[in-house]
Design an enzyme around this catalytic site. Sequence first.
Site, mmCIF file in Angstrom:
data_model
loop_
_atom_site.group_PDB
_atom_site.id
_atom_site.type_symbol
_atom_site.label_atom_id
_atom_site.label_comp_id
_atom_site.label_asym_id
_atom_site.label_seq_id
_atom_site.Cartn_x
_atom_site.Cartn_y
_atom_site.Cartn_z
ATOM 1 N N LYS A 1 -1.778 -3.100 8.057
ATOM 2 C CA LYS A 1 -2.887 -2.773 8.953
ATOM 3 C C LYS A 1 -2.743 -3.552 10.255
ATOM 4 O O LYS A 1 -2.395 -4.723 10.245
ATOM 5 C CB LYS A 1 -4.223 -3.091 8.284
ATOM 6 C CG LYS A 1 -4.511 -2.182 7.082
ATOM 7 C CD LYS A 1 -5.874 -2.437 6.496
ATOM 8 C CE LYS A 1 -6.172 -1.459 5.360
ATOM 9 N NZ LYS A 1 -7.497 -1.672 4.769
ATOM 10 N N HIS B 1 -3.332 3.071 -5.819
ATOM 11 C CA HIS B 1 -3.718 1.676 -5.576
ATOM 12 C C HIS B 1 -3.697 0.839 -6.861
ATOM 13 O O HIS B 1 -3.752 -0.394 -6.793
ATOM 14 C CB HIS B 1 -5.111 1.630 -4.959
ATOM 15 C CG HIS B 1 -5.170 0.838 -3.686
ATOM 16 N ND1 HIS B 1 -4.314 1.043 -2.624
ATOM 17 C CD2 HIS B 1 -5.977 -0.186 -3.306
ATOM 18 C CE1 HIS B 1 -4.606 0.185 -1.645
ATOM 19 N NE2 HIS B 1 -5.606 -0.565 -2.037
ATOM 20 N N ARG C 1 -1.004 -1.749 -7.116
ATOM 21 C CA ARG C 1 -1.273 -2.865 -6.183
ATOM 22 C C ARG C 1 -2.241 -3.850 -6.818
ATOM 23 O O ARG C 1 -2.024 -5.071 -6.777
ATOM 24 C CB ARG C 1 -1.840 -2.302 -4.877
ATOM 25 C CG ARG C 1 -2.209 -3.339 -3.818
ATOM 26 C CD ARG C 1 -2.540 -2.613 -2.514
ATOM 27 N NE ARG C 1 -3.254 -3.425 -1.543
ATOM 28 C CZ ARG C 1 -2.682 -4.237 -0.656
ATOM 29 N NH1 ARG C 1 -1.360 -4.373 -0.660
ATOM 30 N NH2 ARG C 1 -3.400 -4.913 0.215
ATOM 31 N N HIS D 1 -3.614 -9.238 3.271
ATOM 32 C CA HIS D 1 -5.048 -9.346 3.531
ATOM 33 C C HIS D 1 -5.288 -10.310 4.696
ATOM 34 O O HIS D 1 -4.784 -11.431 4.681
ATOM 35 C CB HIS D 1 -5.788 -9.880 2.298
ATOM 36 C CG HIS D 1 -5.913 -8.875 1.202
ATOM 37 N ND1 HIS D 1 -6.162 -9.223 -0.112
ATOM 38 C CD2 HIS D 1 -5.840 -7.512 1.208
ATOM 39 C CE1 HIS D 1 -6.229 -8.136 -0.856
ATOM 40 N NE2 HIS D 1 -6.030 -7.087 -0.070
ATOM 41 N N TYR E 1 -9.672 -10.593 -7.035
ATOM 42 C CA TYR E 1 -8.745 -10.601 -8.164
ATOM 43 C C TYR E 1 -8.955 -11.803 -9.078
ATOM 44 O O TYR E 1 -8.592 -11.764 -10.252
ATOM 45 C CB TYR E 1 -7.296 -10.542 -7.664
ATOM 46 C CG TYR E 1 -6.998 -9.242 -6.961
ATOM 47 C CD1 TYR E 1 -6.935 -8.045 -7.665
ATOM 48 C CD2 TYR E 1 -6.819 -9.194 -5.589
ATOM 49 C CE1 TYR E 1 -6.695 -6.843 -7.027
ATOM 50 C CE2 TYR E 1 -6.576 -7.995 -4.938
ATOM 51 C CZ TYR E 1 -6.519 -6.829 -5.666
ATOM 52 O OH TYR E 1 -6.280 -5.637 -5.018
ATOM 53 N N ARG F 1 0.848 -1.191 0.000
ATOM 54 C CA ARG F 1 0.000 0.000 0.000
ATOM 55 C C ARG F 1 0.884 1.242 0.000
ATOM 56 O O ARG F 1 2.042 1.196 0.439
ATOM 57 C CB ARG F 1 -0.898 0.021 1.237
ATOM 58 C CG ARG F 1 -1.792 -1.209 1.385
ATOM 59 C CD ARG F 1 -2.537 -1.175 2.716
ATOM 60 N NE ARG F 1 -3.405 -2.355 2.889
ATOM 61 C CZ ARG F 1 -3.019 -3.478 3.472
ATOM 62 N NH1 ARG F 1 -1.785 -3.593 3.957
ATOM 63 N NH2 ARG F 1 -3.856 -4.491 3.593
#
Length: 295
Positions: free
Chosen positions: A170, A241, A244, A267, A276, A146
């Site tokens: 995250k 983004h 990515r 993720h 995806y 990111r």
Amino acid sequence: MNELITQFIHYLTVERGLAKNTLESYQRDLHAYCAYLERENFTNLNETNRMQIMGYLLHLQEQGRATATLSRNLASIRAFYQFLLREKFIDKDPSVNLESPKIEKKLPQVLSVAEVETLLNGPDTRLPSGLRDKAMLELLYATGIRVSELVSLNLSDVNLNMGFIKCFGKGSKERIIPLGRLAIADVSRYLERGRPMLKKRGQEEALFLNHHGRRLSRQGFWKIIKKYAQLANSHKEITPHTLRHSFATHLLENGADLRSVQEMLGHADISTTQIYTHVTRSRLKEVYAKAHPRA
């Protein structure tokens, strides 16, 4: 109400270790919700019920907010009430059994390999800033990290000899991501010839520097990628983004397994990565339609 929000954010920071951007999102959503309650003359959260929450979501909808925004606000409100109930600030949770608005999952914008090449070849590597921009774009496409993770990288997070970077995603979760030879070469050139020219006096641990010699910001990178998107004359909207999304899609198209891509993207849930697979299917249809004589 503001004091309760402050306590909730402190809990999320200490107990959950959420990222700064996530914390700011919770704070913004809850201050807006509590401001709405006060306008409706509800100053005690213990007096609120599901009708007030639904009224607030309707208020947001009337303002033209997207379904995703409504869903995020409800998630913030629900987490807040759960915290208040657990800490015995309220007697009951009015958000129980409230369903989130159904969000239509949009397929992410993805560049073709040729379009990525054009974008990545945009920077003028005769300039220190061009060496930096080339290294950043190559690194984004090579790793799928990111933008917030990119600009947070320090010199100590990059190991070019071993060919990997370390980043914190995250929830401050650390992950190690391999680097390709082209990204290694461009980051090396930037460290040798670009960064020393951008660095000012004093110690700066940031990998990527702005023209003041300080850490490049997310906003600064946004301007940079917009500049090269214009140079590439792309008919697609290219955001930070986009690389990515392209990284993940191109890996899957070339045989990478979903679990590996999930780990590299950081993720928590594989269902997030599965979007995806829909992208690759839709691209297969496009290829079939163009290539098959009886399509």
